[in-house]
Design a protein around this motif. Structure first.
Motif, mmCIF file in Angstrom:
data_model
loop_
_atom_site.group_PDB
_atom_site.id
_atom_site.type_symbol
_atom_site.label_atom_id
_atom_site.label_comp_id
_atom_site.label_asym_id
_atom_site.label_seq_id
_atom_site.Cartn_x
_atom_site.Cartn_y
_atom_site.Cartn_z
ATOM 1 N N VAL A 157 0.822 -1.228 0.000
ATOM 2 C CA VAL A 157 0.000 0.000 0.000
ATOM 3 C C VAL A 157 0.847 1.266 0.000
ATOM 4 O O VAL A 157 0.357 2.346 0.285
ATOM 5 N N THR A 158 2.147 1.098 -0.272
ATOM 6 C CA THR A 158 3.042 2.259 -0.184
ATOM 7 C C THR A 158 3.865 2.424 -1.451
ATOM 8 O O THR A 158 4.540 1.489 -1.888
ATOM 9 N N ASP A 159 3.784 3.611 -2.033
ATOM 10 C CA ASP A 159 4.651 3.953 -3.161
ATOM 11 C C ASP A 159 5.981 4.425 -2.611
ATOM 12 O O ASP A 159 6.024 5.155 -1.610
ATOM 13 N N ILE A 160 7.059 4.031 -3.254
ATOM 14 C CA ILE A 160 8.379 4.445 -2.796
ATOM 15 C C ILE A 160 8.877 5.559 -3.726
ATOM 16 O O ILE A 160 8.704 5.482 -4.938
ATOM 17 N N GLN A 161 9.436 6.608 -3.142
ATOM 18 C CA GLN A 161 9.901 7.746 -3.946
ATOM 19 C C GLN A 161 11.348 8.087 -3.592
ATOM 20 O O GLN A 161 11.684 8.212 -2.415
ATOM 21 N N VAL A 162 12.167 8.215 -4.617
ATOM 22 C CA VAL A 162 13.548 8.668 -4.441
ATOM 23 C C VAL A 162 13.812 9.702 -5.533
ATOM 24 O O VAL A 162 13.456 9.474 -6.696
ATOM 25 N N ARG A 163 14.397 10.827 -5.173
ATOM 26 C CA ARG A 163 14.693 11.848 -6.197
ATOM 27 C C ARG A 163 15.870 11.387 -7.052
ATOM 28 O O ARG A 163 16.871 10.926 -6.492
ATOM 29 N N SER A 164 15.746 11.576 -8.361
ATOM 30 C CA SER A 164 16.812 11.080 -9.247
ATOM 31 C C SER A 164 18.136 11.778 -8.946
ATOM 32 O O SER A 164 19.205 11.151 -8.980
ATOM 33 N N ILE A 183 18.502 1.646 -5.441
ATOM 34 C CA ILE A 183 18.020 3.025 -5.239
ATOM 35 C C ILE A 183 17.813 3.708 -6.589
ATOM 36 O O ILE A 183 16.852 4.443 -6.799
ATOM 37 N N ASP A 184 18.720 3.419 -7.520
ATOM 38 C CA ASP A 184 18.576 3.981 -8.869
ATOM 39 C C ASP A 184 17.251 3.499 -9.492
ATOM 40 O O ASP A 184 16.508 4.293 -10.085
ATOM 41 N N GLU A 185 16.953 2.206 -9.308
ATOM 42 C CA GLU A 185 15.680 1.683 -9.840
ATOM 43 C C GLU A 185 14.497 2.409 -9.207
ATOM 44 O O GLU A 185 13.578 2.835 -9.896
ATOM 45 N N PHE A 186 14.545 2.550 -7.888
ATOM 46 C CA PHE A 186 13.430 3.227 -7.192
ATOM 47 C C PHE A 186 13.239 4.650 -7.726
ATOM 48 O O PHE A 186 12.127 5.136 -7.820
ATOM 49 N N SER A 187 14.347 5.308 -8.048
ATOM 50 C CA SER A 187 14.249 6.713 -8.486
ATOM 51 C C SER A 187 13.510 6.826 -9.819
ATOM 52 O O SER A 187 13.054 7.896 -10.192
ATOM 53 N N ARG A 188 13.407 5.708 -10.537
ATOM 54 C CA ARG A 188 12.701 5.734 -11.833
ATOM 55 C C ARG A 188 11.230 5.356 -11.690
ATOM 56 O O ARG A 188 10.484 5.406 -12.652
ATOM 57 N N TRP A 189 10.848 4.904 -10.518
ATOM 58 C CA TRP A 189 9.462 4.467 -10.345
ATOM 59 C C TRP A 189 8.521 5.672 -10.319
ATOM 60 O O TRP A 189 8.831 6.714 -9.738
ATOM 61 N N GLN A 190 7.367 5.466 -10.938
ATOM 62 C CA GLN A 190 6.330 6.501 -10.906
ATOM 63 C C GLN A 190 5.353 6.148 -9.791
ATOM 64 O O GLN A 190 5.172 4.962 -9.483
ATOM 65 N N SER A 191 4.692 7.160 -9.263
ATOM 66 C CA SER A 191 3.677 6.890 -8.243
ATOM 67 C C SER A 191 2.532 6.103 -8.882
ATOM 68 O O SER A 191 2.144 6.365 -10.017
ATOM 69 N N THR A 192 2.043 5.101 -8.134
ATOM 70 C CA THR A 192 0.917 4.313 -8.664
ATOM 71 C C THR A 192 -0.350 4.635 -7.883
ATOM 72 O O THR A 192 -1.329 3.892 -7.942
#
Ligand code: NAP
Length: 391
Positions: free
Chosen positions: A223-230, A258-267
Protein backbone atom coordinates in the motif's frame (compact mmCIF):
# COMPACT_ATOMS: atom_id res chain seq x y z
CA UNK A 1 43.88 -29.06 43.91
CA UNK A 2 42.80 -30.62 40.61
CA UNK A 3 43.57 -28.44 37.59
CA UNK A 4 40.89 -26.06 36.33
CA UNK A 5 38.83 -27.74 33.61
CA UNK A 6 39.14 -31.22 35.09
CA UNK A 7 36.04 -33.14 36.21
CA UNK A 8 37.04 -32.58 39.83
CA UNK A 9 37.46 -28.84 39.27
CA UNK A 10 35.40 -27.73 36.24
CA UNK A 11 36.08 -24.40 34.59
CA UNK A 12 33.25 -22.21 35.89
CA UNK A 13 32.09 -19.49 33.53
CA UNK A 14 29.47 -16.80 34.16
CA UNK A 15 27.90 -15.21 31.10
CA UNK A 16 26.15 -11.89 31.59
CA UNK A 17 23.47 -11.34 28.97
CA UNK A 18 21.48 -13.84 26.91
CA UNK A 19 21.43 -12.38 23.41
CA UNK A 20 23.27 -13.86 20.42
CA UNK A 21 26.72 -12.95 21.80
CA UNK A 22 25.92 -14.74 25.09
CA UNK A 23 24.56 -17.86 23.41
CA UNK A 24 27.37 -18.04 20.84
CA UNK A 25 29.77 -17.87 23.77
CA UNK A 26 28.02 -20.93 25.20
CA UNK A 27 28.10 -22.87 21.91
CA UNK A 28 31.79 -22.05 21.44
CA UNK A 29 32.62 -23.20 24.97
CA UNK A 30 30.62 -26.41 24.43
CA UNK A 31 33.02 -27.27 21.60
CA UNK A 32 35.87 -27.51 24.13
CA UNK A 33 35.11 -31.13 24.95
CA UNK A 34 38.63 -31.56 26.35
CA UNK A 35 37.54 -29.41 29.31
CA UNK A 36 34.90 -29.90 31.98
CA UNK A 37 33.03 -26.58 31.90
CA UNK A 38 30.08 -25.32 33.92
CA UNK A 39 28.25 -22.30 32.56
CA UNK A 40 25.73 -20.02 34.27
CA UNK A 41 24.00 -17.34 32.23
CA UNK A 42 22.52 -14.31 34.02
CA UNK A 43 19.88 -12.17 32.30
CA UNK A 44 18.20 -8.97 33.53
CA UNK A 45 14.87 -9.93 31.90
CA UNK A 46 12.84 -13.02 32.73
CA UNK A 47 13.27 -14.27 29.15
CA UNK A 48 16.37 -15.01 27.05
CA UNK A 49 17.59 -14.02 23.54
CA UNK A 50 18.07 -10.24 23.83
CA UNK A 51 17.62 -8.45 20.52
CA UNK A 52 16.52 -11.62 18.74
CA UNK A 53 13.36 -11.30 20.84
CA UNK A 54 13.15 -7.52 21.21
CA UNK A 55 15.04 -6.14 18.21
CA UNK A 56 14.50 -8.34 15.17
CA UNK A 57 11.53 -7.01 13.20
CA UNK A 58 8.32 -8.89 13.94
CA UNK A 59 7.76 -9.58 10.23
CA UNK A 60 11.22 -11.15 9.92
CA UNK A 61 10.40 -14.30 11.80
CA UNK A 62 12.91 -16.34 9.84
CA UNK A 63 15.73 -14.36 11.49
CA UNK A 64 14.46 -15.61 14.84
CA UNK A 65 14.89 -19.29 14.00
CA UNK A 66 18.45 -18.90 15.28
CA UNK A 67 16.95 -19.38 18.75
CA UNK A 68 16.60 -23.09 17.93
CA UNK A 69 20.39 -23.32 18.00
CA UNK A 70 20.43 -21.33 21.25
CA UNK A 71 17.82 -23.72 22.73
CA UNK A 72 20.04 -26.63 21.80
CA UNK A 73 23.00 -25.08 23.64
CA UNK A 74 20.74 -24.45 26.63
CA UNK A 75 19.91 -28.16 26.80
CA UNK A 76 23.50 -28.98 27.78
CA UNK A 77 23.62 -30.32 31.32
CA UNK A 78 26.56 -28.00 32.02
CA UNK A 79 24.40 -24.90 31.33
CA UNK A 80 22.02 -23.01 33.63
CA UNK A 81 19.94 -19.90 32.92
CA UNK A 82 19.04 -17.39 35.63
CA UNK A 83 16.48 -14.78 34.55
CA UNK A 84 15.58 -11.58 36.43
CA UNK A 85 19.16 -11.19 37.64
CA UNK A 86 20.86 -7.87 36.95
CA UNK A 87 24.59 -7.31 37.16
CA UNK A 88 25.38 -4.35 39.41
CA UNK A 89 22.05 -4.72 41.20
CA UNK A 90 21.59 -8.38 42.20
CA UNK A 91 25.11 -9.59 41.53
CA UNK A 92 28.37 -7.72 41.75
CA UNK A 93 31.80 -8.36 40.34
CA UNK A 94 33.10 -9.63 43.68
CA UNK A 95 30.29 -12.25 43.78
CA UNK A 96 31.19 -13.44 40.31
CA UNK A 97 34.90 -13.48 41.08
CA UNK A 98 34.19 -15.58 44.19
CA UNK A 99 32.26 -18.24 42.26
CA UNK A 100 33.61 -18.30 38.70
CA UNK A 101 36.96 -18.59 36.98
CA UNK A 102 35.81 -16.51 34.05
CA UNK A 103 33.12 -13.89 33.48
CA UNK A 104 32.00 -13.03 29.94
CA UNK A 105 30.01 -9.83 29.51
CA UNK A 106 27.65 -10.01 26.52
CA UNK A 107 25.26 -7.22 27.39
CA UNK A 108 24.87 -5.64 23.96
CA UNK A 109 24.60 -1.91 23.32
CA UNK A 110 21.73 -0.65 25.41
CA UNK A 111 21.61 3.02 24.59
CA UNK A 112 21.28 5.19 21.49
CA UNK A 113 23.42 7.77 19.82
CA UNK A 114 21.78 11.18 19.79
CA UNK A 115 21.57 13.78 17.04
CA UNK A 116 22.53 16.70 19.28
CA UNK A 117 20.17 19.11 17.54
CA UNK A 118 17.62 21.51 19.05
CA UNK A 119 14.16 20.06 19.63
CA UNK A 120 15.28 16.46 20.08
CA UNK A 121 13.26 16.26 23.30
CA UNK A 122 9.95 17.39 21.69
CA UNK A 123 6.86 15.24 22.25
CA UNK A 124 6.78 12.78 19.36
CA UNK A 125 10.56 12.67 18.93
CA UNK A 126 11.69 9.15 19.81
CA UNK A 127 14.60 6.85 19.33
CA UNK A 128 13.90 4.12 16.82
CA UNK A 129 15.08 1.60 19.39
CA UNK A 130 12.27 2.64 21.78
CA UNK A 131 9.73 2.12 19.02
CA UNK A 132 11.28 -1.23 18.04
CA UNK A 133 11.33 -2.44 21.66
CA UNK A 134 7.71 -1.28 22.06
CA UNK A 135 6.32 -3.06 19.01
CA UNK A 136 8.28 -6.17 20.00
CA UNK A 137 6.71 -6.23 23.48
CA UNK A 138 9.91 -5.57 25.49
CA UNK A 139 8.73 -5.38 29.13
CA UNK A 140 10.53 -2.06 29.76
CA UNK A 141 8.68 -0.39 26.87
CA UNK A 142 5.11 -1.70 26.98
CA UNK A 143 3.87 1.54 28.57
CA UNK A 144 5.43 3.81 25.95
CA UNK A 145 3.02 5.71 23.74
CA UNK A 146 3.51 6.59 20.10
CA UNK A 147 1.00 9.00 18.62
CA UNK A 148 0.30 7.71 15.13
CA UNK A 149 -2.62 10.09 14.57
CA UNK A 150 -0.58 12.54 12.47
CA UNK A 151 -0.07 12.20 8.74
CA UNK A 152 3.70 12.04 8.49
CA UNK A 153 6.82 10.73 10.20
CA UNK A 154 10.55 11.09 9.61
CA UNK A 155 13.13 8.44 10.39
CA UNK A 156 16.69 9.72 10.62
CA UNK A 157 19.42 7.27 9.56
CA UNK A 158 20.03 4.84 6.72
CA UNK A 159 20.69 1.64 8.66
CA UNK A 160 18.70 -1.58 8.84
CA UNK A 161 16.88 -0.39 11.96
CA UNK A 162 15.62 2.69 10.09
CA UNK A 163 14.43 0.42 7.28
CA UNK A 164 12.73 -1.95 9.76
CA UNK A 165 10.84 0.96 11.33
CA UNK A 166 9.85 2.37 7.92
CA UNK A 167 8.60 -1.03 6.77
CA UNK A 168 6.50 -1.61 9.88
CA UNK A 169 4.98 1.88 9.54
CA UNK A 170 4.23 1.26 5.86
CA UNK A 171 2.63 -2.16 6.16
CA UNK A 172 -1.10 -2.74 6.54
CA UNK A 173 -2.60 -4.04 9.80
CA UNK A 174 -3.64 -7.15 7.87
CA UNK A 175 -0.01 -7.76 6.90
CA UNK A 176 1.15 -7.16 10.48
CA UNK A 177 -1.44 -9.54 11.96
CA UNK A 178 0.53 -12.59 10.90
CA UNK A 179 3.74 -11.29 12.48
CA UNK A 180 5.12 -11.40 16.03
CA UNK A 181 4.10 -7.77 16.68
CA UNK A 182 2.76 -7.07 20.19
CA UNK A 183 -1.06 -6.95 20.31
CA UNK A 184 -1.15 -3.37 21.64
CA UNK A 185 1.17 -2.24 18.85
CA UNK A 186 -0.99 -3.92 16.22
CA UNK A 187 -3.99 -2.10 17.66
CA UNK A 188 -2.11 1.22 17.46
CA UNK A 189 -1.15 0.45 13.84
CA UNK A 190 -4.81 -0.21 13.03
CA UNK A 191 -5.56 3.36 14.13
CA UNK A 192 -2.52 4.87 12.42
CA UNK A 193 -3.23 7.78 10.08
CA UNK A 194 0.30 7.99 8.74
CA UNK A 195 0.39 8.62 5.00
CA UNK A 196 3.95 9.82 4.44
CA UNK A 197 7.11 8.33 5.90
CA UNK A 198 10.49 9.95 5.23
CA UNK A 199 13.80 8.16 5.67
CA UNK A 200 16.58 10.75 5.88
CA UNK A 201 20.18 9.81 5.08
CA UNK A 202 23.07 12.20 5.62
CA UNK A 203 25.21 10.53 2.95
CA UNK A 204 24.41 9.01 -0.44
CA UNK A 205 23.21 5.56 -1.56
CA UNK A 206 26.80 4.33 -1.88
CA UNK A 207 27.35 4.88 1.86
CA UNK A 208 23.97 3.60 3.07
CA UNK A 209 24.27 1.23 6.02
CA UNK A 210 21.21 -0.85 5.08
CA UNK A 211 21.62 -4.29 3.47
CA UNK A 212 20.52 -4.93 -0.12
CA UNK A 213 17.92 -7.51 0.96
CA UNK A 214 16.34 -5.03 3.38
CA UNK A 215 16.08 -2.15 0.91
CA UNK A 216 14.87 -4.46 -1.88
CA UNK A 217 11.97 -5.54 0.33
CA UNK A 218 10.80 -1.92 0.47
CA UNK A 219 9.92 -2.16 -3.21
CA UNK A 220 7.39 -4.87 -2.38
CA UNK A 221 5.15 -2.85 -0.06
CA UNK A 222 1.52 -3.34 -1.03
CA UNK A 223 0.00 0.00 0.00
CA UNK A 224 3.04 2.26 -0.18
CA UNK A 225 4.65 3.95 -3.16
CA UNK A 226 8.38 4.44 -2.80
CA UNK A 227 9.90 7.75 -3.95
CA UNK A 228 13.55 8.67 -4.44
CA UNK A 229 14.69 11.85 -6.20
CA UNK A 230 16.81 11.08 -9.25
CA UNK A 231 19.34 13.77 -8.32
CA UNK A 232 19.79 12.17 -4.88
CA UNK A 233 20.06 8.64 -6.31
CA UNK A 234 22.82 9.77 -8.67
CA UNK A 235 26.33 9.27 -7.32
CA UNK A 236 28.63 12.22 -6.78
CA UNK A 237 32.11 11.95 -8.33
CA UNK A 238 33.81 10.99 -5.05
CA UNK A 239 31.35 8.19 -4.29
CA UNK A 240 31.54 6.82 -7.82
CA UNK A 241 35.35 6.73 -7.74
CA UNK A 242 35.38 5.12 -4.27
CA UNK A 243 32.84 2.49 -5.28
CA UNK A 244 34.68 1.62 -8.49
CA UNK A 245 37.86 1.18 -6.46
CA UNK A 246 36.38 -0.85 -3.64
CA UNK A 247 33.99 -2.99 -5.72
CA UNK A 248 31.92 -3.31 -2.51
CA UNK A 249 29.15 -5.70 -3.62
CA UNK A 250 26.57 -4.60 -1.06
CA UNK A 251 27.10 -0.92 -1.84
CA UNK A 252 26.89 -1.60 -5.60
CA UNK A 253 23.62 -3.48 -5.11
CA UNK A 254 22.21 -0.74 -2.87
CA UNK A 255 23.10 1.91 -5.45
CA UNK A 256 21.47 -0.12 -8.20
CA UNK A 257 18.26 -0.65 -6.19
CA UNK A 258 18.02 3.02 -5.24
CA UNK A 259 18.58 3.98 -8.87
CA UNK A 260 15.68 1.68 -9.84
CA UNK A 261 13.43 3.23 -7.19
CA UNK A 262 14.25 6.71 -8.49
CA UNK A 263 12.70 5.73 -11.83
CA UNK A 264 9.46 4.47 -10.35
CA UNK A 265 6.33 6.50 -10.91
CA UNK A 266 3.68 6.89 -8.24
CA UNK A 267 0.92 4.31 -8.66
CA UNK A 268 -1.50 6.18 -6.41
CA UNK A 269 -1.06 3.87 -3.41
CA UNK A 270 -2.40 4.96 -0.05
CA UNK A 271 0.99 5.77 1.52
CA UNK A 272 4.32 7.22 0.39
CA UNK A 273 7.78 6.25 1.58
CA UNK A 274 10.18 9.02 0.61
CA UNK A 275 13.86 8.11 0.95
CA UNK A 276 16.12 11.17 0.93
CA UNK A 277 19.90 11.20 0.60
CA UNK A 278 22.56 13.82 1.40
CA UNK A 279 20.38 15.62 3.96
CA UNK A 280 20.90 16.11 7.70
CA UNK A 281 18.38 17.25 10.29
CA UNK A 282 19.37 20.49 11.99
CA UNK A 283 16.31 21.13 14.17
CA UNK A 284 13.09 19.47 15.29
CA UNK A 285 10.31 22.03 15.54
CA UNK A 286 7.25 21.72 17.74
CA UNK A 287 3.81 23.34 18.04
CA UNK A 288 2.45 25.26 21.06
CA UNK A 289 1.75 21.93 22.85
CA UNK A 290 5.39 20.93 22.47
CA UNK A 291 4.52 18.29 19.85
CA UNK A 292 6.72 17.69 16.84
CA UNK A 293 5.44 19.73 13.87
CA UNK A 294 8.36 19.75 11.43
CA UNK A 295 11.96 18.81 10.90
CA UNK A 296 14.46 21.21 9.37
CA UNK A 297 17.01 19.58 7.12
CA UNK A 298 20.07 20.87 5.34
CA UNK A 299 21.42 19.60 2.03
CA UNK A 300 24.88 18.07 2.35
CA UNK A 301 27.76 17.83 -0.03
CA UNK A 302 30.27 15.00 -0.16
CA UNK A 303 33.94 15.42 0.71
CA UNK A 304 36.80 13.06 1.42
CA UNK A 305 38.24 13.12 4.94
CA UNK A 306 41.91 12.57 5.87
CA UNK A 307 41.35 8.81 6.08
CA UNK A 308 39.91 8.72 2.54
CA UNK A 309 36.28 8.14 3.64
CA UNK A 310 33.50 9.95 1.79
CA UNK A 311 31.76 12.12 4.39
CA UNK A 312 28.96 14.70 4.30
CA UNK A 313 29.13 18.38 5.23
CA UNK A 314 26.29 20.89 5.20
CA UNK A 315 25.64 23.44 2.48
CA UNK A 316 23.49 26.52 3.06
CA UNK A 317 20.44 24.95 1.38
CA UNK A 318 17.69 24.24 3.92
CA UNK A 319 14.23 22.66 3.76
CA UNK A 320 11.39 22.23 6.22
CA UNK A 321 9.49 18.94 6.19
CA UNK A 322 6.16 18.99 8.06
CA UNK A 323 6.13 15.85 10.22
CA UNK A 324 4.32 14.75 13.38
CA UNK A 325 6.76 12.11 14.52
CA UNK A 326 10.53 11.73 14.43
CA UNK A 327 12.43 8.49 14.99
CA UNK A 328 16.18 8.88 15.48
CA UNK A 329 17.80 5.75 14.12
CA UNK A 330 21.46 6.63 14.15
CA UNK A 331 22.91 3.59 15.87
CA UNK A 332 23.22 1.99 19.28
CA UNK A 333 25.79 2.77 21.95
CA UNK A 334 27.07 0.63 24.80
CA UNK A 335 26.63 1.66 28.43
CA UNK A 336 29.00 1.41 31.37
CA UNK A 337 28.71 -1.27 34.04
CA UNK A 338 30.10 -0.86 37.53
CA UNK A 339 33.79 -1.80 37.86
CA UNK A 340 34.37 -2.55 34.17
CA UNK A 341 36.76 -0.23 32.27
CA UNK A 342 34.88 1.60 29.52
CA UNK A 343 35.97 3.23 26.28
CA UNK A 344 33.88 6.40 26.05
CA UNK A 345 34.79 7.14 22.46
CA UNK A 346 33.76 3.71 21.18
CA UNK A 347 30.98 3.01 23.69
CA UNK A 348 32.48 -0.43 24.41
CA UNK A 349 34.27 -2.18 27.27
CA UNK A 350 38.03 -1.72 27.03
CA UNK A 351 39.28 -4.96 25.52
CA UNK A 352 41.82 -6.61 23.30
CA UNK A 353 40.26 -9.39 21.21
CA UNK A 354 37.67 -10.03 23.89
CA UNK A 355 39.91 -9.84 26.99
CA UNK A 356 38.82 -6.93 29.16
CA UNK A 357 41.74 -4.64 29.95
CA UNK A 358 42.36 -1.76 32.28
CA UNK A 359 42.62 1.75 30.80
CA UNK A 360 46.32 1.11 30.13
CA UNK A 361 45.52 -1.96 28.02
CA UNK A 362 46.65 -4.59 30.56
CA UNK A 363 44.37 -7.66 30.53
CA UNK A 364 42.27 -8.19 33.66
CA UNK A 365 42.43 -11.84 34.61
CA UNK A 366 39.19 -13.76 34.13
CA UNK A 367 37.18 -10.93 32.54
CA UNK A 368 35.98 -11.20 28.96
CA UNK A 369 33.55 -9.49 26.62
CA UNK A 370 31.64 -10.54 23.49
CA UNK A 371 29.23 -8.98 20.99
CA UNK A 372 28.23 -5.35 20.57
CA UNK A 373 29.67 -4.27 23.93
CA UNK A 374 33.02 -5.61 22.66
CA UNK A 375 33.13 -4.33 19.06
CA UNK A 376 30.32 -1.73 18.84
CA UNK A 377 26.84 -2.09 17.32
CA UNK A 378 27.78 -3.51 13.94
CA UNK A 379 27.00 -6.61 11.92
CA UNK A 380 24.12 -9.06 11.87
CA UNK A 381 23.16 -11.79 14.35
CA UNK A 382 25.60 -14.28 12.80
CA UNK A 383 28.52 -11.85 13.18
CA UNK A 384 28.41 -12.64 16.89
CA UNK A 385 29.41 -16.23 16.24
CA UNK A 386 32.92 -15.39 15.07
CA UNK A 387 33.09 -12.57 17.60
CA UNK A 388 32.33 -14.97 20.47
CA UNK A 389 34.76 -17.54 19.09
CA UNK A 390 37.55 -14.96 19.23
CA UNK A 391 36.68 -14.15 22.84
P1 NAP B 1 23.80 1.52 11.70
O1 NAP B 1 23.83 0.39 10.76
O2 NAP B 1 25.07 1.90 12.37
O3 NAP B 1 23.23 2.79 10.91
C1 NAP B 1 23.19 4.04 11.51
C2 NAP B 1 22.80 5.08 10.48
O4 NAP B 1 22.68 6.32 11.15
C3 NAP B 1 23.83 5.26 9.36
O5 NAP B 1 23.16 5.46 8.15
C4 NAP B 1 24.54 6.56 9.80
O6 NAP B 1 25.04 7.33 8.74
C5 NAP B 1 23.40 7.30 10.42
N1 NAP B 1 23.83 8.36 11.33
C6 NAP B 1 24.70 8.27 12.37
N2 NAP B 1 24.83 9.46 12.99
C7 NAP B 1 24.03 10.31 12.30
C8 NAP B 1 23.74 11.68 12.44
N3 NAP B 1 24.27 12.41 13.42
N4 NAP B 1 22.88 12.24 11.56
C9 NAP B 1 22.32 11.53 10.57
N5 NAP B 1 22.54 10.22 10.38
C10 NAP B 1 23.40 9.62 11.24
O7 NAP B 1 22.78 1.30 12.90
P2 NAP B 1 21.38 0.55 13.03
O8 NAP B 1 20.51 0.75 11.87
O9 NAP B 1 20.91 0.95 14.38
O10 NAP B 1 21.79 -0.99 13.08
C11 NAP B 1 22.67 -1.52 14.09
C12 NAP B 1 23.18 -2.87 13.64
O11 NAP B 1 22.11 -3.81 13.64
C13 NAP B 1 23.73 -2.86 12.23
O12 NAP B 1 24.86 -3.67 12.15
C14 NAP B 1 22.60 -3.44 11.41
O13 NAP B 1 22.99 -4.04 10.19
C15 NAP B 1 22.04 -4.46 12.39
N6 NAP B 1 20.65 -4.79 12.04
C16 NAP B 1 20.47 -5.75 11.11
C17 NAP B 1 19.20 -6.05 10.69
C18 NAP B 1 19.01 -7.11 9.63
O14 NAP B 1 19.96 -7.77 9.27
N7 NAP B 1 17.83 -7.27 9.12
C19 NAP B 1 18.09 -5.37 11.21
C20 NAP B 1 18.31 -4.39 12.16
C21 NAP B 1 19.61 -4.10 12.57
P3 NAP B 1 26.60 7.32 8.38
O15 NAP B 1 26.82 6.05 7.64
O16 NAP B 1 26.75 8.55 7.55
O17 NAP B 1 27.36 7.40 9.67
Amino acid sequence: MASVGSTANPLRVAIIGSGPAGFYTVSNLLKHTELAIEMDMFERLPTPFGLVRAGVAPDHQKDKTVTRAFDKSAEASSFRFFGNVEYGNHIKLEDLRAHYHQVVFAIGAQSDRSLDIPGEAAVGSHTATEFVAWYNGHPDYVDYEFDLSGSSAAIVGLGNVAIDVARILCKTPAELESTDIADYALEAMRNSRLKTVYVLGRRGPAQAAFSPAEIKEMGELTVTDIQVRSEEAALDDLSRATLENSGDKNALKNVQLIDEFSRWQSTGKDKRLIIRFMVSPTEILSDSDGKVSAIRIVRNEAYRDESGQVRARPTSEEELLPVNLVFRSVGYKGIRLPEIPFDDALGTFKNVEGRITDQAGIALTGLYVAGWIKRGATGVIGSNKTDARET
